[in-house]
Write an enzyme that holds these catalytic residues in place. Structure first.
Site, mmCIF file in Angstrom:
data_model
loop_
_atom_site.group_PDB
_atom_site.id
_atom_site.type_symbol
_atom_site.label_atom_id
_atom_site.label_comp_id
_atom_site.label_asym_id
_atom_site.label_seq_id
_atom_site.Cartn_x
_atom_site.Cartn_y
_atom_site.Cartn_z
ATOM 1 N N GLU A 162 0.802 -1.227 0.000
ATOM 2 C CA GLU A 162 0.000 0.000 0.000
ATOM 3 C C GLU A 162 0.840 1.285 0.000
ATOM 4 O OE1 GLU A 162 -2.773 -0.443 3.247
ATOM 5 O OE2 GLU A 162 -3.805 -2.106 2.267
ATOM 6 N N ASN A 204 2.356 -4.215 -3.538
ATOM 7 C CA ASN A 204 0.969 -4.654 -3.379
ATOM 8 C C ASN A 204 0.107 -3.434 -3.076
ATOM 9 O OD1 ASN A 204 -0.756 -7.013 -3.089
ATOM 10 N ND2 ASN A 204 -0.819 -6.635 -0.874
ATOM 11 N N HIS A 240 -10.004 -6.284 -2.577
ATOM 12 C CA HIS A 240 -11.069 -6.433 -1.575
ATOM 13 C C HIS A 240 -12.315 -5.787 -2.181
ATOM 14 C CE1 HIS A 240 -8.500 -7.905 1.639
ATOM 15 N NE2 HIS A 240 -7.625 -6.966 1.321
ATOM 16 N N GLU A 270 -5.552 -10.473 -2.451
ATOM 17 C CA GLU A 270 -6.317 -10.474 -1.191
ATOM 18 C C GLU A 270 -7.819 -10.488 -1.458
ATOM 19 O OE1 GLU A 270 -5.022 -7.518 1.623
ATOM 20 O OE2 GLU A 270 -2.917 -7.702 1.045
ATOM 21 N N ASP A 272 -11.630 -10.843 -1.516
ATOM 22 C CA ASP A 272 -12.803 -11.306 -0.764
ATOM 23 C C ASP A 272 -14.013 -10.502 -1.211
ATOM 24 O OD1 ASP A 272 -12.106 -8.967 0.642
ATOM 25 O OD2 ASP A 272 -11.579 -10.027 2.477
HETATM 26 C C1 XIL Z 1 -5.439 -7.538 7.894
HETATM 27 C C2 XIL Z 1 -5.654 -8.856 8.628
HETATM 28 O O1 XIL Z 1 -6.494 -9.679 7.853
HETATM 29 C C3 XIL Z 1 -6.265 -8.597 9.969
HETATM 30 O O2 XIL Z 1 -6.326 -9.805 10.726
HETATM 31 C C4 XIL Z 1 -5.469 -7.548 10.747
HETATM 32 O O3 XIL Z 1 -6.151 -7.223 11.929
HETATM 33 C C5 XIL Z 1 -5.277 -6.288 9.895
HETATM 34 O O4 XIL Z 1 -4.683 -6.639 8.666
HETATM 35 N N1 XIL Z 1 -4.658 -5.233 3.406
HETATM 36 C C6 XIL Z 1 -3.540 -5.981 3.704
HETATM 37 C C7 XIL Z 1 -3.589 -7.012 4.771
HETATM 38 O O5 XIL Z 1 -2.528 -5.870 2.989
HETATM 39 O O6 XIL Z 1 -2.358 -7.173 5.423
HETATM 40 C C8 XIL Z 1 -4.675 -6.700 5.776
HETATM 41 O O7 XIL Z 1 -4.740 -7.794 6.697
HETATM 42 C C9 XIL Z 1 -5.984 -6.455 5.065
HETATM 43 C C10 XIL Z 1 -5.883 -5.270 4.150
#
Ligand code: XIL
Length: 360
Positions: A162, A204, A240, A270, A272
């Site tokens: 990020e 990422n 996401h 990532e 979902d």
């Molecule tokens: C999230 C985890 O899933 C959680 O358990 C934690 O509390 C916070 O981080 N982007 C990312 C991940 O790159 O590392 C994050 O993971 C979700 C958003």
């Protein structure tokens, strides 16, 4: 992550000029089942925790059987691995790497440099290391120590997570930017390459599928890094998703195509899809999974990783995460955003993904 205003963004539609190159076949992982695994054109990955991979836990069998790659959800973040500048905690990270080796899976190391002001990317001591020279030394030493430890065992690293502001194409003015300078991304990538010349190095980013200006800025960042000969092998798009934020057709394929032209691999890292609540038609959720997987494969992505394994343990159902993403506040029920349900049964979305990843 703060994606709350995405719901109100007016999203421009993207061009339909899609790349149709298919990625080269990737050998799938050894599975525990007797049946031969389908030959996938891209890896299927999952974010995991060491606790949920313990032998008696249901995730262990599901992951070994159905996935090709694991990403430690939190176990390799410095908030976990570096309780202080000089002490290390490898318990969860080691367990995940050992599980992956036993199961024939790849590991995506996540993550070495993550400057998000809140959340679990940076330990408190690093945030409080204000002197630029001390900060830089701590960061480069941390990259060297962690990458060296897993040399040859972690196939790829999300070196920088990020780098952009949540909702714009501006580089985030985080502690790394402020204390190491705007070239902190380059410094981090070079340090990782020195520690393991054979590991793939990735950056990422989130929300690029919804924010065209941010997607363009990501392409320009990669163009600049590659142009300067900085070691960079791949770009992860977190992906996401939200059912209520329309995903422009072609947005993901176009971005993957544009990045691949610069000579990097691209993965959805990532994914979902919250929204499978009781009062919601699950076909909308399934359609979004299909849109994403089809575009990923058509544009030649090398991996699709889901952020978790089963609906029983998604980050989106944790009260603290919900509180930080107002978009999810209206959820009074589980978000059910993954490919396996709470009891570990494959959902229709899993078949959709498998079909997309094995299509020729
Ligand atoms: C999230 C985890 O899933 C959680 O358990 C934690 O509390 C916070 O981080 N982007 C990312 C991940 O790159 O590392 C994050 O993971 C979700 C958003």
């Amino acid at each position: 992550m703060s994606l709350h205003v995405i719901s109100v963004l007016v999203l421009s539609s993207c061009s339909s000029d899609r790349t149709t190159t298919i990625a080269p076949p990737i050998t799938t992982a050894t599975t525990t089942s007797a049946a031969p695994a389908p030959q996938r054109v891209a890896r299927l990955g999952a974010a995991v925790s060491a606790e949920r991979l313990a032998p008696a836990e249901p995730d262990a069998e599901l992951v070994a059987r159905h996935f090709d790659s694991v990403t430690p959800e939190n176990a390799m973040k410095w908030s976990t691995t570096r309780p202080s500048a000089t002490t290390w905690n490898w318990v969860g990270a080691d367990a995940i790497v050992e599980f992956a080796e036993r199961s024939g899976l790849d590991v995506r190391g996540h993550t070495l440099v993550w400057g998000q002001p809140s959340g679990n990317g940076m330990p408190a001591w690093l945030k409080e290391t204000l002197n630029p020279a001390d900060f830089t030394a701590a960061v480069l030493d941390g990259i060297d120590t962690q990458v060296t430890r897993y040399r040859g065992r972690v196939q790829r690293w999300d070196v920088v997570n990020e780098p952009f502001e949540a909702l714009s194409g501006e580089l985030q003015k985080n502690a790394f930017f402020e204390r190491m300078g705007p070239d902190y991304i380059e410094q981090a990538l070079r340090a990782a390459r020195a520690a393991d010349p054979d590991a793939e190095l990735w950056i990422n980013e989130n929300a690029t599928e919804y924010l065209p200006a941010k997607a363009d800025a990501l392409v320009e960042l990669v163009r600049g890094l590659k142009g300067r000969g900085v070691p960079l092998d791949g770009v992860g798009l977190q992906t996401h998703l939200f059912l209520d934020a329309p995903l422009p057709a072609g947005a993901i394929a176009d971005l993957i195509g544009g990045l691949r032209e610069l000579g990097v691999d691209v993965a959805l890292t990532e994914v979902d899809v919250p929204g499978g609540s009781a009062n919601r038609d699950p076909t909308a959720q399934q359609a979004l999974w299909k849109q994403v997987a089809d575009e990923c494969v058509a544009a030649g992505c090398v991996e699709l990783t889901t952020w978790g394994v089963t609906d029983a343990s998604t980050w989106l159902d944790s009260p603290t995460v919900r509180a930080g993403i107002p978009f999810l506040e209206s959820f009074t029920v589980p978000t059910r955003p993954l490919l396996f349900d709470e009891s570990g049964q494959a959902k229709p979305a899993f078949d959709i993904i498998e079909e997309a990843l094995t299509r020729r």
